[in-house]
Design a protein around this motif. Structure first.
Motif, PDB file in Angstrom:
ATOM      1  N   PRO A  32      -6.354 -11.821  37.528  1.00 46.72           N
ATOM      2  CA  PRO A  32      -7.290 -12.893  37.163  1.00 46.72           C
ATOM      3  C   PRO A  32      -8.445 -12.388  36.289  1.00 46.72           C
ATOM      4  O   PRO A  32      -8.963 -11.296  36.499  1.00 46.72           O
ATOM      5  CB  PRO A  32      -7.824 -13.375  38.519  1.00 46.72           C
ATOM      6  N   ARG A  72       4.775   1.784  34.621  1.00 52.44           N
ATOM      7  CA  ARG A  72       4.717   1.113  35.914  1.00 52.44           C
ATOM      8  C   ARG A  72       5.737   1.653  36.900  1.00 52.44           C
ATOM      9  O   ARG A  72       5.489   1.703  38.097  1.00 52.44           O
ATOM     10  CB  ARG A  72       4.929  -0.400  35.747  1.00 52.44           C
ATOM     11  N   LEU A  79       2.492  -2.005  23.725  1.00 52.90           N
ATOM     12  CA  LEU A  79       2.001  -1.955  25.109  1.00 52.90           C
ATOM     13  C   LEU A  79       3.049  -2.423  26.106  1.00 52.90           C
ATOM     14  O   LEU A  79       3.226  -1.829  27.158  1.00 52.90           O
ATOM     15  CB  LEU A  79       0.758  -2.837  25.245  1.00 52.90           C
ATOM     16  N   LYS A 127       6.300  -7.048  36.285  1.00 53.81           N
ATOM     17  CA  LYS A 127       5.489  -7.136  37.498  1.00 53.81           C
ATOM     18  C   LYS A 127       4.781  -8.475  37.428  1.00 53.81           C
ATOM     19  O   LYS A 127       3.814  -8.627  36.719  1.00 53.81           O
ATOM     20  CB  LYS A 127       4.474  -5.992  37.509  1.00 53.81           C
ATOM     21  N   SER A 139       2.752 -11.729  39.152  1.00 55.59           N
ATOM     22  CA  SER A 139       1.888 -11.935  40.311  1.00 55.59           C
ATOM     23  C   SER A 139       1.679 -13.408  40.566  1.00 55.59           C
ATOM     24  O   SER A 139       1.633 -14.226  39.653  1.00 55.59           O
ATOM     25  CB  SER A 139       0.552 -11.232  40.122  1.00 55.59           C
ATOM     26  N   ASP A 161      -4.015  -0.670  33.259  1.00 62.42           N
ATOM     27  CA  ASP A 161      -2.790  -1.006  33.997  1.00 62.42           C
ATOM     28  C   ASP A 161      -2.502   0.025  35.088  1.00 62.42           C
ATOM     29  O   ASP A 161      -2.120  -0.313  36.197  1.00 62.42           O
ATOM     30  CB  ASP A 161      -1.604  -1.081  33.029  1.00 62.42           C
ATOM     31  N   ILE A 168      -6.125  -0.521  27.617  1.00 63.22           N
ATOM     32  CA  ILE A 168      -5.287  -1.435  28.411  1.00 63.22           C
ATOM     33  C   ILE A 168      -4.253  -0.645  29.206  1.00 63.22           C
ATOM     34  O   ILE A 168      -3.995  -0.927  30.374  1.00 63.22           O
ATOM     35  CB  ILE A 168      -4.597  -2.482  27.510  1.00 63.22           C
ATOM     36  N   ARG A 169      -3.707   0.380  28.580  1.00 63.87           N
ATOM     37  CA  ARG A 169      -2.737   1.204  29.287  1.00 63.87           C
ATOM     38  C   ARG A 169      -3.379   1.838  30.526  1.00 63.87           C
ATOM     39  O   ARG A 169      -2.813   1.806  31.613  1.00 63.87           O
ATOM     40  CB  ARG A 169      -2.220   2.309  28.369  1.00 63.87           C
ATOM     41  N   ASP A 196      -2.248 -11.628  29.728  1.00 65.62           N
ATOM     42  CA  ASP A 196      -0.797 -11.727  29.797  1.00 65.62           C
ATOM     43  C   ASP A 196      -0.167 -10.372  30.150  1.00 65.62           C
ATOM     44  O   ASP A 196       0.727 -10.277  30.988  1.00 65.62           O
ATOM     45  CB  ASP A 196      -0.296 -12.226  28.432  1.00 65.62           C
ATOM     46  N   ILE A 197      -0.681  -9.324  29.537  1.00 67.21           N
ATOM     47  CA  ILE A 197      -0.119  -7.990  29.762  1.00 67.21           C
ATOM     48  C   ILE A 197      -0.497  -7.460  31.149  1.00 67.21           C
ATOM     49  O   ILE A 197       0.346  -6.939  31.878  1.00 67.21           O
ATOM     50  CB  ILE A 197      -0.601  -7.018  28.653  1.00 67.21           C
ATOM     51  N   LEU A 198      -1.763  -7.610  31.525  1.00 70.51           N
ATOM     52  CA  LEU A 198      -2.216  -6.995  32.781  1.00 70.51           C
ATOM     53  C   LEU A 198      -1.981  -7.881  34.010  1.00 70.51           C
ATOM     54  O   LEU A 198      -1.981  -7.388  35.136  1.00 70.51           O
ATOM     55  CB  LEU A 198      -3.700  -6.622  32.673  1.00 70.51           C
ATOM     56  N   SER A 199      -1.793  -9.166  33.778  1.00 68.93           N
ATOM     57  CA  SER A 199      -1.528 -10.169  34.823  1.00 68.93           C
ATOM     58  C   SER A 199      -2.394 -10.047  36.086  1.00 68.93           C
ATOM     59  O   SER A 199      -1.887 -10.003  37.201  1.00 68.93           O
ATOM     60  CB  SER A 199      -0.040 -10.229  35.181  1.00 68.93           C
ATOM     61  N   ILE A 257      -4.995  -0.518  37.893  1.00 66.24           N
ATOM     62  CA  ILE A 257      -4.656  -1.693  38.704  1.00 66.24           C
ATOM     63  C   ILE A 257      -3.570  -1.322  39.713  1.00 66.24           C
ATOM     64  O   ILE A 257      -3.647  -1.678  40.884  1.00 66.24           O
ATOM     65  CB  ILE A 257      -4.214  -2.875  37.801  1.00 66.24           C
ATOM     66  N   GLY A 258      -2.584  -0.553  39.253  1.00 67.70           N
ATOM     67  CA  GLY A 258      -1.525  -0.080  40.155  1.00 67.70           C
ATOM     68  C   GLY A 258      -2.092   0.736  41.305  1.00 67.70           C
ATOM     69  O   GLY A 258      -1.699   0.548  42.461  1.00 67.70           O
ATOM     70  N   LEU A 310       4.132   0.018  29.014  1.00 67.25           N
ATOM     71  CA  LEU A 310       3.755  -0.246  30.408  1.00 67.25           C
ATOM     72  C   LEU A 310       4.961  -0.340  31.330  1.00 67.25           C
ATOM     73  O   LEU A 310       4.865  -0.044  32.513  1.00 67.25           O
ATOM     74  CB  LEU A 310       2.909  -1.513  30.507  1.00 67.25           C
ATOM     75  N   GLU A 352      -4.042  -1.490  43.763  1.00 64.83           N
ATOM     76  CA  GLU A 352      -3.114  -2.243  44.614  1.00 64.83           C
ATOM     77  C   GLU A 352      -2.515  -1.333  45.678  1.00 64.83           C
ATOM     78  O   GLU A 352      -2.391  -1.722  46.841  1.00 64.83           O
ATOM     79  CB  GLU A 352      -2.012  -2.870  43.757  1.00 64.83           C
TER      80      GLU A 352
END
Lengths: 86, 263
Positions: free
Chosen positions: B197, A27, A19, A63, A65, B153, B149-150, B192-195, B156-157, A23, B160
């Motif tokens: 809350p 990204r 992952l 990335k 935050s 992500d 999860i991919r 941790d991966i997606l960072s 989330i992008g 990612l 934002e």
């Protein structure tokens, strides 16, 4: 044989590692091939001035935050120097 | 002050509709005025999860096209008088509504409800754009799997980029037995991966299937998932609740041995 069992990565770790790599390219919308090209170009430029370990150098786009507020993606390069003198 | 929350995930089948139904029901149980809006035009599901499928007269597209007033399309919940559902249309497709129409409709609802919860369709096309158009905050639902999860992500992008102010993570279908074996990413790994809350950890619980079969959201019930959803509701409402033992993954066995160690 015992060593092999201990060395084997759990599927959890495999998933995490896959992952993280996946990612990075997702990204920034840039392929792993492009990352490889960026890496090679950086290596070429730095090599003009010092001797570096191109084999173990790493580049990464992260990335991070702060309190939910996203910072822009950042390119990190980890380049081990073998010899500073030219 | 009303808050518009979109429940989204990117990937299908990770629990968006279940999360919407339970969070909406839980907030209504706390006395809040809540409207659940199913934005998945063509594939509506929130009505069956809520057990309200037999009461639908009008739908979201009827409201947007002006075939009825908003009030006429709202379906009152069976259990909570302050909970309403605006169902989506089953016989139309995503292009029947555009983001500007959604924003306009939501602004009409804002003074009547404390929470407006939008159940987003899978994907990142028009349906997603419609769902996020009027949202103040987002709950991103994911499972601890690579594909989910991919997609989270990516979502989330996009959230934002669309300047959604607050984005929180719900990790669904966690199996602590598998995490313990090293065969599933832990909640810490995913965060941790997606960072972003974390707002909820929902264990994989067969009671969710049973509840869906019955059309009764299980939030607040004496089940693992029911308690997990209850905690999400508290956190959405601004109350800080610690993540429960089962949420952190402390097994029954660890607790037993813990008791012996203490004595």
């Amino acid at each position: 044989m015992f060593k092999n069992i201990l060395k084997r990565k759990s599927s959890r770790e495999i998933a995490k590692d896959r992952l993280k790599i996946l990612l990075i390219s997702d990204r920034v919308n840039c392929s792993p091939e492009m990352m490889e090209m960026i890496k090679n170009d950086i290596a070429k430029v730095i090599s003009k001035y010092m001797k570096i370990d191109t084999e173990s150098m790493e580049i990464q786009i992260t990335k991070t935050s702060i309190k939910g507020r996203t910072k822009n993606p950042t390119l990190y390069a980890n380049i081990p120097i073998l010899d500073l003198k030219q | 002050m009303s808050e518009v929350i979109v429940v989204t995930s990117g990937k299908g089948g990770v629990g968006k509709t279940t999360t919407s139904a339970n969070v909406g029901t839980g907030l209504a149980a706390m006395g809040k005025k809540v409207i659940l809006i199913d934005t998945d035009i063509g594939l509506r599901n929130l009505d069956v999860v809520m057990g309200l499928e037999s009461r639908i007269v009008y739908n979201l597209v009827d409201v947007v096209e002006g075939n009825c007033r908003i009030k006429q399309a709202l379906v009152r919940d069976k259990r909570y008088p302050t909970l309403f559902l605006l169902p989506s249309a089953q016989t139309r497709d995503k292009s029947a509504v555009n983001p500007a129409q959604m924003v306009k409709m939501i602004s009409h609802l804002k003074d009547q409800f404390d929470y407006i919860i939008l159940d987003c369709p899978a994907g990142i096309e028009q349906g997603f754009q419609n769902a996020i158009a009027g949202a103040d905050r987002a709950l991103v639902v994911t499972t601890p799997e690579v594909s989910s999860i991919r997609d989270a992500d990516r979502i989330i992008g996009l959230l934002e980029a669309n300047e959604i102010q607050k984005i929180d993570l719900v990790i669904n279908r966690i199996r602590y037995d598998m995490i313990k074996r090293g065969d599933m990413m832990s909640s810490d790994d995913v965060v941790d991966i997606l960072s972003i809350p974390l707002i909820g950890l929902v264990p994989d619980d067969e009671n969710v299937v049973i509840a869906t079969n019955q059309g009764e959201p299980l939030v607040g019930s004496n089940t693992l998932a029911g308690q997990a959803y209850q905690n999400i509701c508290y956190r959405v409402n601004g109350k800080e609740v610690p993540f429960l033992d089962f949420e952190r993954g402390i097994s029954f066995w660890t607790k037993i041995t813990g008791i012996f160690h203490r004595s």
